[in-house]
Motif scaffolding. Structure first.
Motif, PDB file in Angstrom:
ATOM      1  N   UNK A 188      12.232   8.663   0.893  1.00 30.18           N
ATOM      2  CA  UNK A 188      10.918   8.485   0.917  1.00 30.18           C
ATOM      3  C   UNK A 188      11.099   8.376  -0.810  1.00 30.18           C
ATOM      4  N   UNK A 189      10.048   7.514  -0.621  1.00 33.26           N
ATOM      5  CA  UNK A 189       9.780   6.882  -2.663  1.00 33.26           C
ATOM      6  C   UNK A 189       8.237   7.210  -2.557  1.00 33.26           C
ATOM      7  N   UNK A 190       8.113   7.333  -3.694  1.00 33.63           N
ATOM      8  CA  UNK A 190       6.368   7.947  -4.468  1.00 33.63           C
ATOM      9  C   UNK A 190       6.557   6.704  -5.711  1.00 33.63           C
ATOM     10  N   UNK A 191       5.479   5.737  -5.136  1.00 32.74           N
ATOM     11  CA  UNK A 191       5.639   4.939  -6.705  1.00 32.74           C
ATOM     12  C   UNK A 191       4.427   5.692  -7.196  1.00 32.74           C
ATOM     13  N   UNK A 192       4.579   5.017  -9.170  1.00 32.21           N
ATOM     14  CA  UNK A 192       4.210   5.932  -9.908  1.00 32.21           C
ATOM     15  C   UNK A 192       2.777   6.235 -10.203  1.00 32.21           C
ATOM     16  N   UNK A 193       1.639   7.027 -10.377  1.00 36.21           N
ATOM     17  CA  UNK A 193       0.951   6.829 -10.866  1.00 36.21           C
ATOM     18  C   UNK A 193       0.331   5.373 -12.422  1.00 36.21           C
ATOM     19  N   UNK A 194       1.083   5.787 -12.882  1.00 34.69           N
ATOM     20  CA  UNK A 194       0.956   4.584 -14.051  1.00 34.69           C
ATOM     21  C   UNK A 194       1.538   2.908 -13.401  1.00 34.69           C
ATOM     22  N   UNK A 195       1.496   3.172 -12.709  1.00 33.73           N
ATOM     23  CA  UNK A 195       2.236   1.752 -12.220  1.00 33.73           C
ATOM     24  C   UNK A 195       1.192   1.361 -11.126  1.00 33.73           C
ATOM     25  N   UNK A 196       0.523  -0.055 -11.245  1.00 32.48           N
ATOM     26  CA  UNK A 196      -0.064  -0.691 -11.018  1.00 32.48           C
ATOM     27  C   UNK A 196      -0.121  -1.220  -9.450  1.00 32.48           C
ATOM     28  N   UNK A 197      -1.052  -1.317  -8.531  1.00 32.58           N
ATOM     29  CA  UNK A 197      -0.918  -1.194  -7.561  1.00 32.58           C
ATOM     30  C   UNK A 197      -0.122  -2.838  -7.293  1.00 32.58           C
ATOM     31  N   UNK A 198      -0.358  -3.738  -7.659  1.00 32.55           N
ATOM     32  CA  UNK A 198       0.127  -5.216  -7.412  1.00 32.55           C
ATOM     33  C   UNK A 198       1.864  -4.893  -8.211  1.00 32.55           C
ATOM     34  N   UNK A 199       2.403  -3.849  -9.196  1.00 27.96           N
ATOM     35  CA  UNK A 199       3.653  -3.568  -9.453  1.00 27.96           C
ATOM     36  C   UNK A 199       4.531  -2.920  -8.011  1.00 27.96           C
ATOM     37  N   UNK A 200       3.627  -1.996  -7.359  1.00 26.22           N
ATOM     38  CA  UNK A 200       4.000  -1.267  -6.290  1.00 26.22           C
ATOM     39  C   UNK A 200       3.891  -2.090  -5.341  1.00 26.22           C
ATOM     40  N   UNK A 201       3.729  -2.787  -5.067  1.00 23.92           N
ATOM     41  CA  UNK A 201       3.507  -3.868  -3.999  1.00 23.92           C
ATOM     42  C   UNK A 201       4.134  -4.427  -4.292  1.00 23.92           C
ATOM     43  N   UNK A 202       5.142  -5.119  -5.072  1.00 20.22           N
ATOM     44  CA  UNK A 202       6.342  -5.496  -5.265  1.00 20.22           C
ATOM     45  C   UNK A 202       7.930  -4.504  -4.714  1.00 20.22           C
ATOM     46  N   UNK A 203       7.549  -2.972  -5.732  1.00 29.29           N
ATOM     47  CA  UNK A 203       8.406  -2.753  -5.042  1.00 29.29           C
ATOM     48  C   UNK A 203       8.618  -1.738  -3.822  1.00 29.29           C
ATOM     49  N   UNK A 204       7.327  -1.378  -3.448  1.00 30.70           N
ATOM     50  CA  UNK A 204       7.348  -1.318  -1.591  1.00 30.70           C
ATOM     51  C   UNK A 204       8.586  -2.163  -0.731  1.00 30.70           C
ATOM     52  N   UNK A 205       8.051  -3.331  -1.118  1.00 32.72           N
ATOM     53  CA  UNK A 205       8.377  -4.912  -0.605  1.00 32.72           C
ATOM     54  C   UNK A 205       9.865  -4.628  -0.455  1.00 32.72           C
ATOM     55  N   UNK A 206      10.060  -4.360  -1.506  1.00 28.35           N
ATOM     56  CA  UNK A 206      11.981  -4.137  -2.104  1.00 28.35           C
ATOM     57  C   UNK A 206      12.496  -2.298  -1.367  1.00 28.35           C
ATOM     58  N   UNK A 207      11.864  -1.684  -1.163  1.00 26.86           N
ATOM     59  CA  UNK A 207      12.139  -0.710  -1.061  1.00 26.86           C
ATOM     60  C   UNK A 207      11.761  -0.493   0.789  1.00 26.86           C
ATOM     61  N   UNK A 208      11.238  -1.838   2.032  1.00 26.97           N
ATOM     62  CA  UNK A 208      11.404  -2.453   2.592  1.00 26.97           C
ATOM     63  C   UNK A 208      12.644  -3.527   3.136  1.00 26.97           C
TER      64      UNK A 208
END
Length: 312
Positions: A188-208
Motif C-alpha cells: 500500500x501507499x499512504x499519502x502524508x497528511x502534510x501533502x495537499x489533496x492536489x499533490x496526493x492526486x498526482x502521487x496516486x495517479x503515478x502509483x496506479x
C-alpha cells in the motif's frame, strides 16, 4: 456509496500525564462506531511530545478486538531492520494479526548523524533493510542474508507474525522513485497528511500507472491518505484549531505545506474528504487536530454523526 474506508488517528501527544482512560475510551468508541482502523505516526526527534508508535499500538491492542492497528510511517532508515521486524512481529502477535506497518525513508533533511546513518547511502540502506525485514518474517527458523550493509548467516528468528507472509507494508513518500519503490516492495501507499489533496492526486495517479506497468492491478494494493482535519460550526475557528495543531506537530515546517488540513463545518469537511476520495484514496486516515484527547473524542463523534453520512 463512497469506495473508501475510514480509519482514525490515535491521540499520541502527551502533555503531562498519559490520559489512559481517555485514550482507551476513544479507541473503544472508534471500534463501536465501525471505523476500520486506528493509526499512529512517528516523531522520534521533533517538537511534539509523542509516544512511540509501535509501543502505543501494543497498548491499543489490549483495548480493542477488531480495529486494524497501523503506523504511517516509521522512518525505517533510522531503525535497525531486525529489531524493527521483531517489534512489528510482537505487535502483530499481541493484536492477533491486526498490524499495518508503514515505512518511509524520511527524506534527506533527517539528522542522520544522530542515528549513525550515512546520508550518502541512506536510501540504499533503507531499501536493503526492508528486504532484511522480509527475510526475518519468512518461513524457516533461521535467516541468511548477504547485503551491501548487513550480513547475516543462519540467525535464529523463530517468532513470526500472524499475518503471512508479513503484516501489510505501507510506504510513504512522494518522489517518483519512492512511489515506484512502494509498488515494487509494498502492499500500500499512504499519502502524508502534510501533502495537499492536489499533490496526493498526482502521487496516486503515478502509483496506479506503476501498478499497471507491473501487472499488479487487482492484487489488493491499497492507496490511502492521512487527512488532518477540524470540524467547527465556525469555519474560522476550525482553521485556527488546525493551524495550531499543525504547528504543534511540525513547527516552522508548516509554512512549506500549503493548505493541507480539511476544516470547517461538517458540510465543508465532507466536501474536502470527497475530494480526497476522488483523488484516489481508498483508505482515508482521519486525523483530528484537537488539543487533547477530549477534543479528539468530540471530533470522532462529529465525524461519525455529521460528516461521514454525507459521503454515503
Amino acid at each position: 456509496m463512497t469506495p473508501a474506508t475510514f480509519s482514525v488517528s490515535i491521540p499520541q501527544i502527551v502533555d503531562g500525564d498519559f490520559d489512559e482512560e481517555g485514550v482507551r475510551d476513544y479507541l473503544v468508541r472508534a471500534e463501536e462506531l465501525g471505523f476500520e482502523g486506528a493509526w499512529t505516526s512517528e516523531q522520534t526527534v521533533g517538537g511534539a511530545a509523542m509516544l512511540a508508535p509501535l509501543e502505543l499500538l501494543s497498548w491499543a491492542a489490549a483495548c480493542t478486538s477488531r480495529l486494524r492497528l497501523g503506523v504511517a510511517v516509521i522512518v525505517s532508515s533510522l531503525h535497525d531492520p531486525l529489531q524493527l521486524a521483531a517489534a512489528a512481529t510482537s505487535v502483530d502477535r499481541l493484536s492477533h494479526g491486526r498490524l499495518d506497518l508503514g515505512v518511509g525513508s524520511g527524506g534527506d533533511f533527517r539528522p542522520f548523524a544522530a542515528f549513525g546513518v550515512a546520508r550518502e547511502t541512506f536510501i540504499a540502506s533503507y531499501t536493503e533493510g526492508i528486504e532484511l525485514m522480509k527475510a526475518a518474517w519468512a518461513d524457516g527458523p533461521t535467516v541468511t542474508f548477504h547485503g551491501r550493509f548487513r550480513d547475516a548467516e543462519g540467525l535464529a528468528i523463530p517468532l513470526k507474525p500472524v499475518q503471512r507472509p508479513h503484516p501489510p507494508l505501507w510506504f510513504g513518500g512522494g518522489a517518483p522513485r519512492a512511489l515506484a519503490r512502494a509498488v515494487r516492495l509494498g502492499d500500500g501507499f499512504m499519502g502524508a497528511g502534510s501533502s495537499t489533496t492536489e499533490h496526493f492526486r498526482g502521487a496516486a495517479a503515478t502509483v496506479r500507472e506503476e501498478l499497471a506497468r507491473r501487472g499488479r492491478h487487482g492484487d489488493g494494493f491499497r492507496i490511502g491518505k492521512r487527512v488532518y482535519l477540524a470540524i467547527d460550526d465556525d469555519p474560522a475557528r476550525a482553521r485556527r484549531v488546525a493551524d495550531e495543531g499543525l504547528f504543534r506537530l511540525y513547527g516552522a515546517l508548516t509554512t512549506r505545506f500549503g493548505e493541507v488540513a480539511v476544516t470547517g463545518t461538517p458540510e465543508q469537511v465532507a466536501d474536502g474528504l470527497r475530494e480526497v476520495v476522488d483523488a484516489g484514496a481508498r483508505t482515508v486516515l482521519l486525523n483530528p487536530m484537537g488539543s487533547d484527547v477530549a477534543a479528539d473524542r468530540e471530533q470522532l463523534e462529529r465525524l461519525h454523526a455529521e460528516v461521514l453520512p454525507l459521503l454515503r
